[in-house]
Design an enzyme around this catalytic site. Structure first.
Site, PDB file in Angstrom:
ATOM      1  N   ASP A 110      28.384  51.107  46.700  1.00 27.60           N
ATOM      2  CA  ASP A 110      27.844  51.124  45.337  1.00 27.60           C
ATOM      3  C   ASP A 110      28.969  50.901  44.317  1.00 27.60           C
ATOM      4  O   ASP A 110      28.709  50.787  43.111  1.00 27.60           O
ATOM      5  CB  ASP A 110      27.032  52.409  45.059  1.00 27.60           C
ATOM      6  CG  ASP A 110      27.855  53.673  45.177  1.00 27.60           C
ATOM      7  OD1 ASP A 110      29.041  53.593  45.529  1.00 27.60           O
ATOM      8  OD2 ASP A 110      27.296  54.765  44.891  1.00 27.60           O
ATOM      9  N   SER A 111      30.218  50.800  44.815  1.00 33.67           N
ATOM     10  CA  SER A 111      31.328  50.363  43.955  1.00 33.67           C
ATOM     11  C   SER A 111      31.045  48.975  43.390  1.00 33.67           C
ATOM     12  O   SER A 111      31.703  48.548  42.439  1.00 33.67           O
ATOM     13  CB  SER A 111      32.634  50.347  44.757  1.00 33.67           C
ATOM     14  OG  SER A 111      32.458  49.661  45.985  1.00 33.67           O
ATOM     15  N   ASP A 163      25.445  51.224  51.366  1.00 31.54           N
ATOM     16  CA  ASP A 163      25.587  52.481  50.626  1.00 31.54           C
ATOM     17  C   ASP A 163      24.259  52.856  49.980  1.00 31.54           C
ATOM     18  O   ASP A 163      23.582  51.982  49.408  1.00 31.54           O
ATOM     19  CB  ASP A 163      26.623  52.255  49.519  1.00 31.54           C
ATOM     20  CG  ASP A 163      27.538  53.441  49.325  1.00 31.54           C
ATOM     21  OD1 ASP A 163      27.339  54.474  49.983  1.00 31.54           O
ATOM     22  OD2 ASP A 163      28.473  53.301  48.508  1.00 31.54           O
ATOM     23  N   LYS A 213      25.215  54.734  54.365  1.00 29.00           N
ATOM     24  CA  LYS A 213      26.173  55.774  53.991  1.00 29.00           C
ATOM     25  C   LYS A 213      25.611  56.547  52.811  1.00 29.00           C
ATOM     26  O   LYS A 213      24.988  55.951  51.923  1.00 29.00           O
ATOM     27  CB  LYS A 213      27.530  55.167  53.618  1.00 29.00           C
ATOM     28  CG  LYS A 213      28.524  56.198  53.087  1.00 29.00           C
ATOM     29  CD  LYS A 213      29.891  55.621  52.837  1.00 29.00           C
ATOM     30  CE  LYS A 213      30.078  54.998  51.476  1.00 29.00           C
ATOM     31  NZ  LYS A 213      29.801  55.896  50.333  1.00 29.00           N
ATOM     32  N   GLU A 243      26.531  60.125  50.114  1.00 30.64           N
ATOM     33  CA  GLU A 243      27.520  61.110  49.681  1.00 30.64           C
ATOM     34  C   GLU A 243      26.954  62.523  49.776  1.00 30.64           C
ATOM     35  O   GLU A 243      25.780  62.740  49.473  1.00 30.64           O
ATOM     36  CB  GLU A 243      27.925  60.825  48.223  1.00 30.64           C
ATOM     37  CG  GLU A 243      28.588  59.466  48.047  1.00 30.64           C
ATOM     38  CD  GLU A 243      28.986  59.170  46.601  1.00 30.64           C
ATOM     39  OE1 GLU A 243      28.903  60.072  45.736  1.00 30.64           O
ATOM     40  OE2 GLU A 243      29.377  58.011  46.343  1.00 30.64           O
ATOM     41  N   GLU A 274      37.264  60.851  50.953  1.00 25.37           N
ATOM     42  CA  GLU A 274      37.828  60.155  49.786  1.00 25.37           C
ATOM     43  C   GLU A 274      38.574  61.135  48.880  1.00 25.37           C
ATOM     44  O   GLU A 274      38.065  62.225  48.562  1.00 25.37           O
ATOM     45  CB  GLU A 274      36.709  59.463  48.981  1.00 25.37           C
ATOM     46  CG  GLU A 274      37.264  58.763  47.736  1.00 25.37           C
ATOM     47  CD  GLU A 274      36.320  57.786  47.069  1.00 25.37           C
ATOM     48  OE1 GLU A 274      35.208  57.577  47.583  1.00 25.37           O
ATOM     49  OE2 GLU A 274      36.727  57.224  46.027  1.00 25.37           O
TER      50      GLU A 274
HETATM   51  O1  KIV Z   1      31.153  52.408  47.172  1.00 22.57           O
HETATM   52  C1  KIV Z   1      32.222  52.345  47.797  1.00 22.57           C
HETATM   53  O2  KIV Z   1      32.944  51.346  47.772  1.00 22.57           O
HETATM   54  C2  KIV Z   1      32.611  53.510  48.575  1.00 22.57           C
HETATM   55  C3  KIV Z   1      33.976  53.492  49.175  1.00 22.57           C
HETATM   56  C4  KIV Z   1      34.976  53.672  48.115  1.00 22.57           C
HETATM   57  C5  KIV Z   1      34.131  54.479  50.274  1.00 22.57           C
HETATM   58  O3  KIV Z   1      31.883  54.435  48.699  1.00 22.57           O
END
Ligand code: KIV
Length: 267
Positions: A46-47, A85, A115, A117, A184
């Site tokens: 989600d970055s 994500d 993934k 959080e 992280e």
């Molecule tokens: O969204 C992302 O890029 C991440 C990584 C920084 C682990 O969650």
């Protein structure tokens, strides 16, 4: 052609003590380039909200955004395991919605795993998704979707109580059935302790060398994020000036009539 990696390959790498490599990608060309280099896992993070869409944080990213980018990445991938994500609000409300959204990332996005959080607070949700046979990567420590609780992007687990909580979170994520865990923004020694306490691989980002693998954001390692570069990022190629110069040359050649020449024109 290399065969498509699965969760079993990642588990075997971990069992053999091989370091696991992971990078983020959001589109077909970058996915292709890193896939050809043999990256083990690609994270459609989600970055994307920060490095592609230009938001200040990851909170505005939607399921539709991740689905779109996951499809592009999957099309560019032949051997890497693609992890999508789960964006903010796609899994926190209740387990049913979390399962549905995780399923959409697999069914409509083509991802091989998801993934999310969170630690102890997300254990039941992770277990519910795993129970649908969807492989899950956990993510604890500096969790960007918790920016408002953390009061900014700050290293987590420096104090004893917080470190103990992170260790408990890591064990809860493992117990819930995650096959890997992103650590992280935590002190390297805490990451070492967590890694030693688990029997699933840890993937570090700003968590030191003693993790089972490492992940970084592709735009960061290519010098494409001039706005913000955390201490844990290593810039392997500074592409912003290279791209800027190429664009500048194109603009001046168009303005002066040098481009297009005969070579780039049809008879
Ligand atoms: O969204 C992302 O890029 C991440 C990584 C920084 C682990 O969650």
């Amino acid at each position: 052609m290399n065969k498509q990696k699965t969760v079993l390959d990642i588990q075997n790498m971990y069992a053999n003590g091989d370091k696991i490599t992971m990078l983020t990608a959001y589109d077909y060309p970058f996915a292709r380039l890193m896939d050809q280099q043999g990256v083990d896992m690609i994270l459609v993070g989600d970055s994307v909200g920060c490095v592609v869409a230009g938001y200040d944080n990851t909170l505005p990213v939607t399921m539709e955004d991740i689905l779109y980018h996951t499809r592009a990445v999957v099309r560019g991938t032949q051997q890497a395991l693609v992890v999508a994500d789960m964006p903010f609000l796609s899994y926190q409300i209740d387990e049913r919605e979390a399962c549905l959204n995780a399923g959409r990332l697999i069914k409509n996005g083509g991802a091989h795993a998801v993934k999310l959080e969170g630690g102890t607070n997300m254990a039941a949700t992770i277990a519910a998704i795993v129970n649908m046979d969807i492989p899950v990567v956990g993510h604890i420590g500096l969790t960007p979707q918790s920016i408002h609780r953390m009061g900014g992007y700050k290293v987590q687990g420096r104090r004893d109580k917080q470190a103990q909580q992170l260790l408990a979170d890591a064990k809860a994520v493992e117990q819930a059935g995650a096959f890997a865990l992103v650590l992280e923004g935590i002190p390297a020694d805490l990451a070492r302790q967590i890694t030693a306490a688990l029997s699933i691989p840890t993937i570090g980002i700003g968590a030191g060398v003693n993790c089972s693998g490492q992940v970084l954001v592709i735009h960061d390692i290519l010098g494409l994020c001039e706005k913000y570069s955390p201490k844990f990022v290593k810039v392997y190629a500074n592409l912003a000036p290279v791209i800027g110069a190429a664009i500048g040359e194109y603009l001046s050649e168009v303005r002066s009539g040098v481009f297009p020449s005969e070579e780039h024109s049809f008879k």
